[in-house]
Design a protein around this motif. Structure first.
Motif: not given
Length: 345
Positions: A38-59
Motif C-alpha cells: 500500500d505504501l509503495k502504491a501510494a507514493v511510487p519511488g518511495m523507499t520502504v524500510y521495514v525494521y524487524d524488531n526481534n520477530s519470531t514469525d515470518r515478518t
C-alpha cells in the motif's frame, strides 16, 4: 543478504526528493506485506524500510517479498527502532507508520504534499475511525484525550492526537531529534520535541481501522500509560525546570511553614522550644525549598543554552525544496494547520 535488501536505499522519489518510510515491526507477518504494498502504491519511488524488531514469525520474509528494504534492530522497543532508523537513513522526507495495517496509506500523498507546501517540519496524522464502531481499544481513546490535554497544559501548546504513529517529517526535524525513548513513548517525545523548538507543524486527518483477524496488538493500556506519564515527568523536568522545581519549592515551603509556624508562635509565647525535632524538620524543609528553587534557576539557564544550540543545529539543515514534479497531486484534500507549532512558554 538478498537482492531486495541490497536495493538502492536512496533512490529519488517524487521530483528528485528522497522519501523514506520507516515501518517498525514485531511479529507482523499477517499485515506487513499489505502495508508495504500500500505504501509503495501510494507514493511510487518511495523507499520502504521495514525494521524487524526481534520477530519470531515470518515478518522479515514477507517484507522482503513485498519489496521492502529490510533492516534489523535487536534492542526491543519502537523507540529503539526509530532512533536507529533516524540515525541510519538519509532522506529528504521521512514517514513513520506502524506495520499493523491500521493506518490508511492512501492518505500519505496528501500528508507529504502538506509538508512540502507549508513548508512544515512535521505533519501529524490525526486518526479518524473508518468503521461503524471505534477502532480504539477500550481505554485507549480516553487515555489519548487525557494525554493530549495534559501535554498541552504542561507545554503550553495543543495537539489533537499525540499518540498517533503516522507522521511525516522533514530532514531537519529528524536530524535534530535526540530520540531518547525506548518503547511506545517515542510518540510523546516526538511531540514534545516539536513543541520545545517551536517547529512549524500541521495536522491531517487519516483513516484508522481495526487490526485484521489474526493480528495481535503489542500495546498494554496501563503499562504503556504509566510509561508515558513517566516520560512526561522527565520531559517536564528537562524542558520546564522552573515549573517543575518551582512546584517542589512551593511544596517544601508550605510543609515547612505548616510544621514550623506553631513552634515559632509557641516560642514567642513561652520562650521555650519543646518540640525541637519538629523545629529542625521545618528548618530542613525550608532549606530544601531554597535548594529546589536554586536548582530550577540553574537548570533553566542550561535549558536555554541547550535549546539555542539545538535550534542553531536545526537551522543548519536544509528544508526539502520541492520542484514542480515533486508535488504529489491530491485533488480535493482539505488540511488545517495545528496549534502544535506554538512553543513552550
Amino acid at each position: 543478504m538478498s537482492a531486495s535488501q541490497e536495493a538502492s536505499p536512496h533512490a529519488p522519489a517524487q521530483g528528485g526528493l528522497r522519501i523514506a518510510a520507516i515501518v517498525p515491526c514485531h511479529n507482523e507477518e499477517v499485515t506487513i506485506g499489505k502495508v508495504v504494498a500500500d505504501l509503495k502504491a501510494a507514493v511510487p519511488g518511495m523507499t520502504v524500510y521495514v525494521y524487524d524488531n526481534n520477530s519470531t514469525d515470518r515478518t522479515a520474509e514477507v517484507a522482503l517479498a513485498a519489496g521492502a528494504v529490510l533492516r534489523r534492530e535487536t534492542f526491543k522497543g519502537k523507540g529503539n527502532v526509530v532512533r536507529r532508523a533516524f540515525a541510519d537513513i538519509d532522506a529528504d522526507v521521512y514517514v513513520t507508520i506502524d506495520g499493523d495495517d491500521t493506518y490508511e496509506a492512501a492518505d500519505l500523498p496528501a500528508m507529504i504534499q502538506l509538508l512540502l507546501e507549508g513548508p512544515y517540519d512535521h505533519v501529524l496524522g490525526v486518526r479518524q475511525d473508518t468503521g461503524e464502531t471505534s477502532s480504539y481499544r477500550p481505554g485507549h481513546e480516553f487515555g489519548n484525550r487525557m494525554f493530549n490535554r495534559l501535554t498541552g497544559w504542561l507545554f503550553k501548546s495543543e495537539v489533537t492526537d499525540m499518540l498517533s504513529g503516522y507522521r511525516v517529517f522533514s530532514r531537519r526535524f529528524v536530524k535534530s531529534f535526540p530520540a531518547i525513548s525506548k518503547q511506545f513513548e517515542i510518540e510523546t517525545e516526538l511531540t514534545v520535541h516539536m513543541m520545545a523548538l517551536r517547529l512549524p507543524c500541521a495536522e491531517h486527518p487519516v483513516g484508522f481501522r481495526d487490526r485484521p483477524p489474526g493480528s495481535e496488538s503489542k500495546l498494554s493500556t496501563f503499562k504503556d500509560g504509566f510509561r508515558i506519564l513517566g516520560l512526561l515527568a522527565q520531559l517536564l523536568r528537562h524542558e520546564r525546570p522552573t515549573a517543575f522545581y518551582g512546584a517542589l519549592t512551593l511544596l517544601f515551603a508550605l510543609l515547612s511553614l505548616a510544621l514550623g509556624l506553631p513552634v515559632v508562635v509557641e516560642f514567642f509565647q513561652t520562650g521555650l522550644v519543646p518540640r525541637l525535632p519538629t523545629a529542625i524538620l521545618a528548618a530542613a524543609l525550608m532549606g530544601l525549598a531554597f535548594l529546589m528553587g536554586g536548582v530550577g534557576l540553574i537548570l533553566d539557564g542550561l535549558r536555554r543554552a541547550r535549546r539555542e544550540s539545538a535550534r542553531l543545529h536545526y537551522l543548519n539543515l536544509e528544508p526539502p525544496v520541492p520542484t514542480p514534479a515533486a508535488q504529489v497531486p491530491v485533488p480535493g484534500v482539505t488540511t488545517r494547520p495545528a496549534a502544535g507549532g506554538h512553543g513552550i512558554g
